[in-house]
Design a protein around this motif. Structure first.
Motif, PDB file in Angstrom:
ATOM      1  N   GLY A  34       0.799  -1.223   0.000  1.00 43.98           N
ATOM      2  CA  GLY A  34       0.000   0.000   0.000  1.00 43.98           C
ATOM      3  C   GLY A  34       0.831   1.271   0.000  1.00 43.98           C
ATOM      4  N   ALA A  35       2.020   1.221   0.565  1.00 39.34           N
ATOM      5  CA  ALA A  35       2.903   2.398   0.622  1.00 39.34           C
ATOM      6  C   ALA A  35       3.607   2.662  -0.705  1.00 39.34           C
ATOM      7  CB  ALA A  35       3.944   2.212   1.720  1.00 39.34           C
ATOM      8  N   LYS A  36       3.712   1.644  -1.533  1.00 39.34           N
ATOM      9  CA  LYS A  36       4.467   1.771  -2.785  1.00 39.34           C
ATOM     10  C   LYS A  36       3.972   2.921  -3.664  1.00 39.34           C
ATOM     11  CE  LYS A  36       6.029  -0.762  -6.793  1.00 39.34           C
ATOM     12  NZ  LYS A  36       5.529  -1.586  -7.849  1.00 39.34           N
ATOM     13  N   PRO A  37       2.672   3.032  -3.976  1.00 39.62           N
ATOM     14  CA  PRO A  37       2.230   4.143  -4.823  1.00 39.62           C
ATOM     15  C   PRO A  37       2.501   5.513  -4.215  1.00 39.62           C
ATOM     16  CG  PRO A  37       0.472   2.517  -4.592  1.00 39.62           C
ATOM     17  CD  PRO A  37       1.567   2.128  -3.652  1.00 39.62           C
ATOM     18  N   PHE A  38       2.348   5.618  -2.892  1.00 41.41           N
ATOM     19  CA  PHE A  38       2.604   6.896  -2.237  1.00 41.41           C
ATOM     20  C   PHE A  38       4.043   7.346  -2.447  1.00 41.41           C
ATOM     21  CE2 PHE A  38       4.409   9.138   1.399  1.00 41.41           C
ATOM     22  CZ  PHE A  38       3.651  10.296   1.379  1.00 41.41           C
ATOM     23  N   PHE A  39       5.003   6.455  -2.156  1.00 40.56           N
ATOM     24  CA  PHE A  39       6.410   6.820  -2.288  1.00 40.56           C
ATOM     25  C   PHE A  39       6.819   7.014  -3.746  1.00 40.56           C
ATOM     26  CE2 PHE A  39       6.593   5.114   2.060  1.00 40.56           C
ATOM     27  CZ  PHE A  39       7.207   6.199   2.675  1.00 40.56           C
ATOM     28  N   GLU A  40       6.289   6.199  -4.642  1.00 41.28           N
ATOM     29  CA  GLU A  40       6.622   6.379  -6.064  1.00 41.28           C
ATOM     30  C   GLU A  40       6.113   7.729  -6.570  1.00 41.28           C
ATOM     31  OE1 GLU A  40       7.116   1.905  -7.840  1.00 41.28           O
ATOM     32  OE2 GLU A  40       5.125   2.809  -7.985  1.00 41.28           O
ATOM     33  N   ASN A  41       4.899   8.094  -6.199  1.00 39.70           N
ATOM     34  CA  ASN A  41       4.343   9.376  -6.657  1.00 39.70           C
ATOM     35  C   ASN A  41       5.029  10.564  -6.007  1.00 39.70           C
ATOM     36  OD1 ASN A  41       2.468   8.167  -8.389  1.00 39.70           O
ATOM     37  ND2 ASN A  41       0.942   7.995  -6.777  1.00 39.70           N
ATOM     38  N   SER A  42       5.252  10.496  -4.699  1.00 43.43           N
ATOM     39  CA  SER A  42       5.848  11.640  -4.013  1.00 43.43           C
ATOM     40  C   SER A  42       7.312  11.844  -4.361  1.00 43.43           C
ATOM     41  CB  SER A  42       5.674  11.513  -2.498  1.00 43.43           C
ATOM     42  OG  SER A  42       6.377  10.399  -2.003  1.00 43.43           O
ATOM     43  N   LEU A  43       8.021  10.762  -4.672  1.00 41.21           N
ATOM     44  CA  LEU A  43       9.444  10.872  -5.003  1.00 41.21           C
ATOM     45  C   LEU A  43       9.717  10.861  -6.499  1.00 41.21           C
ATOM     46  CD1 LEU A  43      10.843   8.433  -2.289  1.00 41.21           C
ATOM     47  CD2 LEU A  43      10.875  10.935  -2.237  1.00 41.21           C
ATOM     48  N   GLY A  44       8.715  10.495  -7.279  1.00 33.75           N
ATOM     49  CA  GLY A  44       8.919  10.402  -8.732  1.00 33.75           C
ATOM     50  C   GLY A  44       9.865   9.276  -9.107  1.00 33.75           C
ATOM     51  N   LEU A  45       9.827   8.185  -8.337  1.00 34.61           N
ATOM     52  CA  LEU A  45      10.713   7.041  -8.562  1.00 34.61           C
ATOM     53  C   LEU A  45       9.889   5.767  -8.681  1.00 34.61           C
ATOM     54  CD1 LEU A  45      13.311   7.765  -5.736  1.00 34.61           C
ATOM     55  CD2 LEU A  45      13.666   8.122  -8.173  1.00 34.61           C
ATOM     56  N   ALA A  46      10.470   4.753  -9.294  1.00 37.23           N
ATOM     57  CA  ALA A  46       9.850   3.433  -9.337  1.00 37.23           C
ATOM     58  C   ALA A  46      10.616   2.511  -8.399  1.00 37.23           C
ATOM     59  CB  ALA A  46       9.893   2.873 -10.756  1.00 37.23           C
ATOM     60  N   PHE A  47       9.886   1.726  -7.628  1.00 37.84           N
ATOM     61  CA  PHE A  47      10.500   0.757  -6.733  1.00 37.84           C
ATOM     62  C   PHE A  47      10.276  -0.633  -7.304  1.00 37.84           C
ATOM     63  CE2 PHE A  47      10.004   4.397  -4.020  1.00 37.84           C
ATOM     64  CZ  PHE A  47      11.183   4.410  -3.303  1.00 37.84           C
ATOM     65  N   LYS A  48      11.349  -1.252  -7.781  1.00 32.80           N
ATOM     66  CA  LYS A  48      11.249  -2.584  -8.380  1.00 32.80           C
ATOM     67  C   LYS A  48      11.302  -3.672  -7.330  1.00 32.80           C
ATOM     68  CE  LYS A  48      13.081  -1.028 -12.702  1.00 32.80           C
ATOM     69  NZ  LYS A  48      13.424  -1.444 -14.002  1.00 32.80           N
ATOM     70  N   GLY A  49      12.008  -3.423  -6.244  1.00 32.49           N
ATOM     71  CA  GLY A  49      12.137  -4.416  -5.193  1.00 32.49           C
ATOM     72  C   GLY A  49      11.389  -4.003  -3.947  1.00 32.49           C
ATOM     73  N   LYS A  50      10.847  -5.008  -3.236  1.00 37.65           N
ATOM     74  CA  LYS A  50      10.156  -4.767  -1.971  1.00 37.65           C
ATOM     75  C   LYS A  50      10.617  -5.827  -0.988  1.00 37.65           C
ATOM     76  CE  LYS A  50       6.496  -5.004  -4.401  1.00 37.65           C
ATOM     77  NZ  LYS A  50       5.152  -5.214  -4.897  1.00 37.65           N
ATOM     78  N   GLN A  51      10.991  -5.388   0.224  1.00 36.39           N
ATOM     79  CA  GLN A  51      11.475  -6.329   1.230  1.00 36.39           C
ATOM     80  C   GLN A  51      10.848  -6.040   2.579  1.00 36.39           C
ATOM     81  OE1 GLN A  51      15.736  -6.515   1.426  1.00 36.39           O
ATOM     82  NE2 GLN A  51      15.878  -7.568  -0.515  1.00 36.39           N
ATOM     83  N   LEU A  52      10.480  -7.111   3.264  1.00 33.63           N
ATOM     84  CA  LEU A  52       9.998  -7.034   4.640  1.00 33.63           C
ATOM     85  C   LEU A  52      11.075  -7.655   5.529  1.00 33.63           C
ATOM     86  CD1 LEU A  52       7.938  -6.602   6.895  1.00 33.63           C
ATOM     87  CD2 LEU A  52       6.950  -8.822   6.284  1.00 33.63           C
ATOM     88  N   HIS A  53      11.665  -6.825   6.381  1.00 34.24           N
ATOM     89  CA  HIS A  53      12.687  -7.296   7.319  1.00 34.24           C
ATOM     90  C   HIS A  53      12.065  -7.357   8.704  1.00 34.24           C
ATOM     91  CE1 HIS A  53      16.346  -7.049   4.792  1.00 34.24           C
ATOM     92  NE2 HIS A  53      15.550  -6.273   4.088  1.00 34.24           N
ATOM     93  N   THR A  54      12.280  -8.472   9.390  1.00 29.24           N
ATOM     94  CA  THR A  54      11.730  -8.646  10.721  1.00 29.24           C
ATOM     95  C   THR A  54      12.621  -9.565  11.549  1.00 29.24           C
ATOM     96  OG1 THR A  54       9.745  -9.282  11.970  1.00 29.24           O
ATOM     97  CG2 THR A  54      10.202 -10.498   9.950  1.00 29.24           C
ATOM     98  N   ASN A  55      12.378  -9.586  12.840  1.00 33.65           N
ATOM     99  CA  ASN A  55      13.208 -10.373  13.742  1.00 33.65           C
ATOM    100  C   ASN A  55      12.643 -11.772  14.002  1.00 33.65           C
ATOM    101  OD1 ASN A  55      11.023  -9.247  15.191  1.00 33.65           O
ATOM    102  ND2 ASN A  55      12.117  -9.431  17.115  1.00 33.65           N
ATOM    103  N   VAL A  56      11.736 -12.255  13.183  1.00 36.69           N
ATOM    104  CA  VAL A  56      11.144 -13.584  13.398  1.00 36.69           C
ATOM    105  C   VAL A  56      12.016 -14.683  12.800  1.00 36.69           C
ATOM    106  CG1 VAL A  56       8.797 -12.685  13.472  1.00 36.69           C
ATOM    107  CG2 VAL A  56       9.717 -13.524  11.303  1.00 36.69           C
ATOM    108  N   ARG A  57      11.818 -15.895  13.308  1.00 38.31           N
ATOM    109  CA  ARG A  57      12.544 -17.057  12.774  1.00 38.31           C
ATOM    110  C   ARG A  57      11.848 -17.632  11.551  1.00 38.31           C
ATOM    111  NH1 ARG A  57      12.658 -19.105  18.433  1.00 38.31           N
ATOM    112  NH2 ARG A  57      14.426 -18.056  19.367  1.00 38.31           N
ATOM    113  N   THR A  58      10.504 -17.581  11.553  1.00 36.37           N
ATOM    114  CA  THR A  58       9.739 -18.177  10.451  1.00 36.37           C
ATOM    115  C   THR A  58       8.538 -17.310  10.095  1.00 36.37           C
ATOM    116  OG1 THR A  58       8.368 -19.470  11.972  1.00 36.37           O
ATOM    117  CG2 THR A  58      10.357 -20.546  11.112  1.00 36.37           C
ATOM    118  N   PHE A  59       7.983 -17.610   8.926  1.00 36.65           N
ATOM    119  CA  PHE A  59       6.804 -16.928   8.427  1.00 36.65           C
ATOM    120  C   PHE A  59       5.717 -17.968   8.186  1.00 36.65           C
ATOM    121  CE2 PHE A  59      10.501 -14.490   7.177  1.00 36.65           C
ATOM    122  CZ  PHE A  59      10.139 -13.193   7.504  1.00 36.65           C
ATOM    123  N   SER A  60       4.476 -17.606   8.495  1.00 41.27           N
ATOM    124  CA  SER A  60       3.378 -18.541   8.251  1.00 41.27           C
ATOM    125  C   SER A  60       3.168 -18.715   6.746  1.00 41.27           C
ATOM    126  CB  SER A  60       2.090 -18.045   8.902  1.00 41.27           C
ATOM    127  OG  SER A  60       1.597 -16.904   8.214  1.00 41.27           O
TER     128      SER A  60
END
Length: 104
Positions: A34-60
């Protein structure tokens, strides 16, 4: 966010911490998408990569499924351990970066 990651692409990053050893909510992935369009429009940039970094051991499975759907790379403690083993971080690095962040 990282602009010009590796000299190639812009990377949108979401960072979350939790007390749980497993991330079982896809909310962080959806927030990132959901944040991607906001940052792309406000910065005039395209984001090709998206990463979620967290301190968990596993993901469901449902988090993995939603991440795959939106093209989000999931990075937990395994990634952090590997990154810290190749990039030594000292206390002075943390203090310096925090001072720079507060100055912004």
């Amino acid at each position: 966010m990282v602009i010009g990651h590796g000299g190639r692409e812009n990377l949108l990053v979401q960072v979350k911490t939790t007390m749980s050893p497993k991330l079982d909510s896809e909310e962080a992935v959806r927030e990132l998408e959901g944040a991607k369009p906001f940052f792309e429009n406000s910065l005039g940039l395209a984001f090709k990569g998206k990463q979620l970094h967290t301190n968990v051991r596993t993901f469901s499975r449902r988090v993995e499924k939603v991440a795959k759907l939106y093209g989000v790379n999931l990075a937990g403690t395994d990634w952090l351990g590997a990154a810290l083993s190749t990039h030594k971080v000292t206390l002075s690095d943390v203090i310096s970066r925090n001072a720079h962040r507060q100055a912004l």
